[in-house]
Design a protein around this motif. Sequence first.
Motif, mmCIF file in Angstrom:
data_model
loop_
_atom_site.group_PDB
_atom_site.id
_atom_site.type_symbol
_atom_site.label_atom_id
_atom_site.label_comp_id
_atom_site.label_asym_id
_atom_site.label_seq_id
_atom_site.Cartn_x
_atom_site.Cartn_y
_atom_site.Cartn_z
ATOM 1 N N LEU A 21 35.868 31.051 28.689
ATOM 2 C CA LEU A 21 36.284 32.130 29.592
ATOM 3 C C LEU A 21 35.816 31.768 31.002
ATOM 4 N N ILE A 22 36.765 31.342 31.821
ATOM 5 C CA ILE A 22 36.436 30.861 33.170
ATOM 6 C C ILE A 22 35.992 32.018 34.064
ATOM 7 N N ALA A 23 36.732 33.125 33.984
ATOM 8 C CA ALA A 23 36.406 34.275 34.839
ATOM 9 C C ALA A 23 36.888 35.559 34.186
ATOM 10 N N PHE A 24 36.149 36.620 34.450
ATOM 11 C CA PHE A 24 36.549 37.968 34.019
ATOM 12 C C PHE A 24 36.613 38.800 35.300
ATOM 13 N N LYS A 25 37.841 39.084 35.747
ATOM 14 C CA LYS A 25 38.034 39.815 37.015
ATOM 15 C C LYS A 25 38.270 41.288 36.727
ATOM 16 N N THR A 26 37.614 42.127 37.503
ATOM 17 C CA THR A 26 37.743 43.572 37.311
ATOM 18 C C THR A 26 38.348 44.225 38.545
ATOM 19 N N TYR A 27 39.346 45.084 38.315
ATOM 20 C CA TYR A 27 39.918 45.854 39.424
ATOM 21 C C TYR A 27 39.820 47.342 39.125
ATOM 22 N N ASP A 28 39.809 48.120 40.183
ATOM 23 C CA ASP A 28 39.713 49.575 40.051
ATOM 24 C C ASP A 28 41.120 50.129 39.803
ATOM 25 N N MET A 29 41.697 49.748 38.646
ATOM 26 C CA MET A 29 43.103 50.092 38.378
ATOM 27 C C MET A 29 43.255 50.639 36.971
ATOM 28 N N GLY A 30 44.436 51.247 36.725
ATOM 29 C CA GLY A 30 44.772 51.725 35.397
ATOM 30 C C GLY A 30 45.386 50.618 34.551
ATOM 31 N N HIS A 31 46.035 51.003 33.452
ATOM 32 C CA HIS A 31 46.662 50.018 32.571
ATOM 33 C C HIS A 31 47.865 49.368 33.268
ATOM 34 N N PHE A 32 48.626 50.174 34.005
ATOM 35 C CA PHE A 32 49.715 49.650 34.837
ATOM 36 C C PHE A 32 49.154 49.383 36.232
ATOM 37 N N PRO A 33 49.217 48.154 36.737
ATOM 38 C CA PRO A 33 48.666 47.877 38.066
ATOM 39 C C PRO A 33 49.553 48.473 39.171
ATOM 40 N N SER A 34 48.938 48.844 40.280
ATOM 41 C CA SER A 34 49.704 49.273 41.456
ATOM 42 C C SER A 34 50.262 48.032 42.158
ATOM 43 N N GLU A 35 51.164 48.233 43.112
ATOM 44 C CA GLU A 35 51.723 47.103 43.881
ATOM 45 C C GLU A 35 50.592 46.338 44.587
ATOM 46 N N GLU A 36 49.623 47.080 45.134
ATOM 47 C CA GLU A 36 48.507 46.437 45.848
ATOM 48 C C GLU A 36 47.688 45.566 44.888
ATOM 49 N N HIS A 37 47.424 46.107 43.696
ATOM 50 C CA HIS A 37 46.648 45.321 42.734
ATOM 51 C C HIS A 37 47.425 44.097 42.258
ATOM 52 N N LEU A 38 48.742 44.214 42.170
ATOM 53 C CA LEU A 38 49.541 43.075 41.724
ATOM 54 C C LEU A 38 49.434 41.894 42.696
ATOM 55 N N VAL A 39 49.346 42.186 43.978
ATOM 56 C CA VAL A 39 49.185 41.102 44.961
ATOM 57 C C VAL A 39 47.894 40.341 44.663
ATOM 58 N N LYS A 40 46.808 41.081 44.442
ATOM 59 C CA LYS A 40 45.513 40.437 44.157
ATOM 60 C C LYS A 40 45.546 39.694 42.815
ATOM 61 N N ILE A 41 46.145 40.345 41.824
ATOM 62 C CA ILE A 41 46.220 39.735 40.488
ATOM 63 C C ILE A 41 46.966 38.403 40.553
ATOM 64 N N ASN A 42 48.105 38.394 41.250
ATOM 65 C CA ASN A 42 48.881 37.148 41.332
ATOM 66 C C ASN A 42 48.141 36.074 42.120
ATOM 67 N N ASN A 43 47.390 36.463 43.153
ATOM 68 C CA ASN A 43 46.562 35.478 43.863
ATOM 69 C C ASN A 43 45.529 34.873 42.921
ATOM 70 N N ASP A 44 44.904 35.725 42.099
ATOM 71 C CA ASP A 44 43.929 35.244 41.107
ATOM 72 C C ASP A 44 44.578 34.267 40.127
ATOM 73 N N ILE A 45 45.772 34.646 39.647
ATOM 74 C CA ILE A 45 46.457 33.820 38.638
ATOM 75 C C ILE A 45 46.864 32.474 39.232
ATOM 76 N N VAL A 46 47.423 32.503 40.450
ATOM 77 C CA VAL A 46 47.865 31.254 41.099
ATOM 78 C C VAL A 46 46.663 30.334 41.330
ATOM 79 N N ASP A 47 45.553 30.893 41.814
ATOM 80 C CA ASP A 47 44.334 30.075 42.022
ATOM 81 C C ASP A 47 43.872 29.451 40.707
ATOM 82 N N PHE A 48 43.871 30.255 39.662
ATOM 83 C CA PHE A 48 43.444 29.788 38.333
ATOM 84 C C PHE A 48 44.359 28.662 37.846
#
Length: 290
Positions: A258-285
């Motif tokens: 497990l390389i990283a466990f990232k936590t966001y202040d979000m629900g089960h469905f991410p908001s548009e703002e959280h999706l930007v961060k999530i995709n940045n995390d995924i692309v970096d990974f």
Amino acid sequence: MKGSIYKSNGKTLITQHYDNYLKSFDFEIEQIYVDTSYGKTHILVAGPPEGKPIFIFQGGNCINPMTLSWFLPLVDKYRVYAPDTIGHPGYSDESRISAKDHSFAQWIKELMDYFNIESSAFVGPSYGAGIILRLATFMPDKIDCSVLVSPAGIRLGSKTRMIKDILLPLILFNSTSSQKHLNKITDTMSDNSMKEIDKKVIGDVFKYIRLEQEMPKLTTKEELLHYQSPTLIIAGKKDIFFPENRLNKVAREIIPNLIAFKTYDMGHFPSEEHLVKINNDIVDFLNTYY
């Protein structure tokens, strides 16, 4: 399970939502049917043909283009394969696959064989992540790396809270069709950020689908002893189904790399703002490990 997962004219309505979602994407998508031993599987394929492969699995009781829309930046660089999960809303066959044994692993292998893919990166939100964990258990060498977003298959949230905030409003919504009860569910699922188009889809899924009620099997440490691929987990503090505070410790115990466990202040469905961060995390990974 025998019979259709759809009630009355549900299939027409749900596939209409599906097609409308596809039309909203501004890139070419191929739609391919693959015969597997579990039934016919409909797959969306997009991205540069020479790109490295990524399989993206849809969330449960959802439509594939909706959860695919969360990860659209990946289509720029990677060859994306997004199957409609058999037995869930969409164009694949309707016979359900068990998420407790090797069945999903075998299904994925057959899809990969069709496209001559030996191994791949995998991304899955929710139920889709639970499917990836079944593959990690039975055929770990198929996974080059994986990203599990709000994952099923590790630990569940509070059943009491799910009954109060999801199940009871769902019963009321199904008996009254009142928008108020639907809003209660979608607000809980998304921390008040769900798009109107998605609320409509979710409402029709609730009304016209015999929902999949079994969660993927909770994965054990022993099952993942041979799974050594780099893994990224992204979880939400306000996720009612798989909250970060229940996943974190268990995930670190059972997932070897497990390389990283990232936590966001979000629900089960991410908001548009959280999706930007999530995709940045995924692309970096992916840039680092794939």
